[in-house]
Scaffold this motif. Structure first.
Motif, PDB file in Angstrom:
ATOM      1  N   GLY A 224     -19.574 -64.218  11.776  1.00 33.73           N
ATOM      2  CA  GLY A 224     -20.107 -63.015  12.637  1.00 33.73           C
ATOM      3  C   GLY A 224     -18.730 -62.787  13.557  1.00 33.73           C
ATOM      4  N   ARG A 225     -18.445 -61.331  13.771  1.00 33.94           N
ATOM      5  CA  ARG A 225     -17.332 -60.783  14.410  1.00 33.94           C
ATOM      6  C   ARG A 225     -17.662 -59.368  14.678  1.00 33.94           C
TER       7      ARG A 225
ATOM      8  N   PRO B 148     -23.928 -56.485  14.591  1.00 39.71           N
ATOM      9  CA  PRO B 148     -22.905 -57.413  14.413  1.00 39.71           C
ATOM     10  C   PRO B 148     -22.302 -57.296  12.972  1.00 39.71           C
TER      11      PRO B 148
ATOM     12  N   SER C 272     -19.685 -59.007   9.829  1.00 40.35           N
ATOM     13  CA  SER C 272     -19.344 -60.223   9.273  1.00 40.35           C
ATOM     14  C   SER C 272     -18.298 -60.182   8.521  1.00 40.35           C
TER      15      SER C 272
END
Length: 101
Positions: A49-50, A41, A43
């Motif tokens: 987080g994205r 992931p 951030s």
């Protein structure tokens, strides 16, 4: 060839999707370790987080696309979209990997 896959998460996705499907996702990554060199992931600067990123070795964009669609995360609604980019690594571990002409 090496490819980078950049994933964009769906903003309205259930926040528990990652947790619910993580075991299957990690199993999938391990089963495809010969193709997927790294995954994880991303951030934003605030640490939120994205999205996500893969580094993939494959013979074609079509094969990478198929791999993405086989990932257990894909049908869950977590991912809004993705882009596959060809990547040429020119530097690693303190060394040039190419010689400029």
């Amino acid at each position: 060839m090496t490819y980078i896959v950049l994933f964009e998460d769906a903003p309205d996705a259930d926040p528990d999707i990652r947790k619910t499907h993580m075991v299957q996702h990690l199993d999938f990554l391990e089963q495809n370790a010969d193709k997927i060199a790294a995954a994880g992931p991303l951030s934003d600067p605030a640490g939120q987080g994205r999205d996500g990123l893969w580094i993939v070795t494959s013979g074609s964009v079509e094969q990478v696309d198929q791999l993405v669609r086989e990932d257990p995360f894909w049908p869950t609604g977590l991912r809004k979209s993705y882009v596959i980019l060809k990547w040429t690594q020119v530097y690693a571990n303190g060394s040039r990997l190419i010689q400029p002409r």
